[in-house]
Write an enzyme that holds these catalytic residues in place. Sequence first.
Site, PDB file in Angstrom:
ATOM      1  N   LYS A 137      31.545 -13.233  26.968  1.00 46.18           N
ATOM      2  CA  LYS A 137      32.097 -12.053  26.295  1.00 46.18           C
ATOM      3  C   LYS A 137      31.012 -11.405  25.438  1.00 46.18           C
ATOM      4  O   LYS A 137      30.197 -12.109  24.828  1.00 46.18           O
ATOM      5  CB  LYS A 137      33.276 -12.498  25.414  1.00 46.18           C
TER       6      LYS A 137
ATOM      7  N   SER B   5      41.693  -9.605  23.607  1.00 43.79           N
ATOM      8  CA  SER B   5      40.553  -8.730  23.787  1.00 43.79           C
ATOM      9  C   SER B   5      39.522  -9.242  24.783  1.00 43.79           C
ATOM     10  O   SER B   5      38.615  -8.517  25.157  1.00 43.79           O
ATOM     11  CB  SER B   5      39.864  -8.524  22.439  1.00 43.79           C
TER      12      SER B   5
ATOM     13  N   SER C 105      43.312 -13.723  21.783  1.00 50.19           N
ATOM     14  CA  SER C 105      42.411 -12.917  22.614  1.00 50.19           C
ATOM     15  C   SER C 105      41.889 -13.599  23.866  1.00 50.19           C
ATOM     16  O   SER C 105      41.392 -12.924  24.765  1.00 50.19           O
ATOM     17  CB  SER C 105      41.221 -12.425  21.792  1.00 50.19           C
TER      18      SER C 105
END
EC number: 6.3.5.7
Lengths: 527, 557
Positions: free
Chosen positions: A76, A171, A195
């Site tokens: 990420k 996210s 997330s």
Amino acid sequence: MLGRTLREVSAALKQGQITPTELCQKCLSLIKKTKFLNAYITVSEEVALKQAEESEKRYKKGRSLGDLDGIPIAVKDNFSTSGIETTCASNMLKGYVPPYNATVVQKLLDQGAVLMGKTNLDEFAMGSGSTDGAFGPVKNPWSYSKQYREKRKQKPHGENEDSDWLITGGSSGGSAAAVAAFTCFAALGSDTGGSTRNPAAHCGVVGFKPSYGLVSRHGLIPLVNSMDVPGILTRCVDDAAIVLGMLAGHDPKDSTTIQDPVKPFTLPTLTDVSELCIGIPKEYLAPELSCEVRSFWSKAANLFESEGAKVIEVSLPHTSYSIVCYHVLCTSEVASNMARFDGLEYGHRCDINVSTEAMYAATRREGFNDVVRGRILAGNFFLLKENYENYFIKAQKVRRLIANDFVKVFNSGVDVLLTPTTLQEAAPYLEFIKEDNRTRSAQDDIFTQAVNMAGLPAVSVPVALSNQGLPIGLQFIGRAFCDQQLLKIAKWFEKQVQFPVIQLQELMNDGSSVSEIEKLASVSLKH
Amino acid sequence: MAAPMLRWWCLGRRWLLACIDGGSRHGRGAAIGFTSSRKRGQTSVAQQPLITSQKSRKGEHEWAAVVGLEIHAQISSNSKLFSGSRVHFAAPPNSLVSFFDASLPGTLPVLNRRCVEAAVMTGLALNCCINKKSLFDRKHYFYADLPAGYQITQQRLPIAVNGSLAYSVCVGKKPSRVITKTVRIKQIQLEQDSGKSLHDELRSQTLIDLNRAGVGLLEVVLEPDMSCGEEAATAVRELQLILQALGTSRANMAEGQLRVDANVSVHHPGEPLGVRTEVKNLNSAKFLAKAIDSEIERQIHELENGREILNETRSFDYKLGCTMPMRDKEGKQDYRFMPEPNLPPLLLYDTESLPPGADPQQVINIDWIREQLPELPSETRERLIQQYGILPEHSFALLNEVGLLEFFQNVIKETRAEPKKVTSWVLNIFLGFLKQQNLAVNESPVTPSALAELLNLLDRKAISSTAAKQVFEELWRSEGKTPSQIVSEKQLELMQDQEALEQACHTVMEGHPQVVMDVKRGNPRAINKLIGLVRKATLSRADPTAIKEILERKLSP
């Protein structure tokens, strides 16, 4: 080959069925084919090929570093990667190239993993859709799956197919999409309020949030320091356990990690669940919960019961305060953590140079999106001297109550809690953006975020497809630092439900692997 | 790194690349050149009489002043409070900056054990209660040399509380009386230093040096128990000596390792305390006293003229000799304190609470540190008075100069001379030479051994004290020579030949019959004249006592 799990492909590498370079190239080519998913912000092709080449040399010499050697992974884009741009999907950090690796990234690289690239997210991980980043939204690979497309055809819909795609959740949507679309075998996400687990549920992959303090946060660009943990996204529970084994343990650079050494481990296979006690928190039966999710949840409970486990209803009485409490604590830490982005040392800097203050103001206005700025504003409000007692201190007290709820339940003999991960399956983008970020986050984090308040381990496991042909995940919550036991139970459950593999023929153009996939497809938890 | 000019920078200073310290925030030190030039440039010291009742008009009460201090001492450690960067004064700009110091996203603080030990040791030396659990907080404000946008400090639960500092003031002139006073210490907290801003007026830029950013500070908060500049300056001086004796801070004000902010108010005794002002950045003991006294005077003046004191931050203008309001603190700052989430509570142990089998590398034992406490300045003075019988004010003088005590003790070790003699030589002649040339003790060309040898020569009457001073001057000028060498080269040794001395006395008496007559007539001073003449004749090599003895014998009827 790409459809295999990490463990399977690792075996293939060891047996020489495929070389790390071939594997890397296959992934790179799939990343290109699936570019429209917008899962990656940066594809580190050159670095990846070089790493693969080195891994190949090791294999040739018979000196493989272990299970992760030569395995394509994605990270990420809120983890620092030395020499590779790290943006947090924000204009503020466009062009920022960290000079160091996050501890978790370093550990993966030390194990020979091949870094394919940096995955998309909501700006600074603030969101639950992966729709609010500076590089645009991430598209859920299931939007293009045979399973979903076939269901869609049955229903008349006049809308343009192109705008009809689904969100990934967030996210860590980029990481979930990258794993779901077979462009890598494992990905790092981060989990502050759900997330990692939320997009994992929407994308039909395993999303694991370790206990707070088990895995180093050094190099993870923080959202809420006291709740953030690096998350792991894989295609099966076993793979998550392998990655956890590589990452867990004390880091001298993160004072909040546990002191005790953690040894790498192999997840044992649980054959008997009759000794287990599964808790079903009654407060999680939210009115907004979709019938389908609710039905899979009770089927899962029944499954455990039918296999001899004790399944009991438990109460986490402070659950309903969790969202508002989280809002205060999260925005306060955000206000503090974002203060460093002033355009001086790194990142975006505006052209205004009338004064330092004017430069700060313009830089931050240009660099942050509305969501980030809104949270900074709210957080600073809560931290004001006159508000601190009424908001921050109160929220901390409520947080303690929420954490104690879990402690009480686990002390009463419950081994794991079983809950939904999300209210429903992934929403179409156009529907999703009708609500603002705050409302959506408040709704979407409802089942996941109390776990972060308490620092507990939790994992979302894909269960089955909805009527629409979209994945639904359920969540297991474990005792603090009993991550292995949690994964063991999740692995048993995973084996029982036999979640179908995503069918992406159009994308993959790789007949062999798809047919492999199809062989595995079967759903045991039928409607 | 460069940033556009800070808006508030318009204090009317004249120099081109002026170093302005961060002012209003947490005890930022002025930059080097600035401070030291101040120190050297100004020679008159403001040792104003104690407080109060300045020209009080008839019928008005006296005024009493109340002074509290916040002192920031840079911890003497190899690395910074939360990062591994080295700590070094005057290194090239931005050469000692780790990723954490530059607040790169994702970096985390890791507490430096040495800094904690220094805080505990300082707390113990200042009679504090050491908190076995203390916490770190973030204090937020935007400033170019504060890269994270917040400072990590200990606002809620500091590492040490409730201590005291005893200091002594000399009252009256010879014989002076030494009065010991005590100021309470509210707390000692660990916190980060900020970087430094350099404002380039010409290019309208602010240059940032982060070498100092993240260096460990001890903030020592002194309760408002002082009543004038001199008391405050003396208390600070005593603290400085303690820190130096402990080795927890070099506490050099000129290098910004000790920085003082003063809270000052005045009121009528028996009435509630007045509104206080904060005088920032007092970076030398001299200006500290002067700034506080001038602020006291200003407040009294304001109040006596029917005006009010504003709760404001002021800085001392050393050129004008008065305090001025600081412009960068117009709006009230809300620091939005918040717990530092990346640092667990700091836990300390004593031998009783130490968990069994604890790794000594992982825990800090307060009792172990207590055992390592060195002799403190007050104890040293007491010892000097007891051991050598010297005067209390001399004991202060010996401690007041860095290295002087050690020098003194080394001389004592090697000489047979009386301690009082040694004290007198060290404090008068040796220190006088140092001051004259603006040298530190360790820069002295005269070694303790050389002075000891010189005092030995004097002690066994091999030379006269006049000759001894001459030898000392020679030692100062020509390094490498021993006192004995100088004595023999310059033929300064006292005449040991009794016969020759008798002969010299005889010759002088012969040559000055008038003076001899005066002596005989009973003029007591006349014999001194004869002694002088004999000394002159012997080129000052004769011992005056011996001369006197011979002359008296010869002159006796």
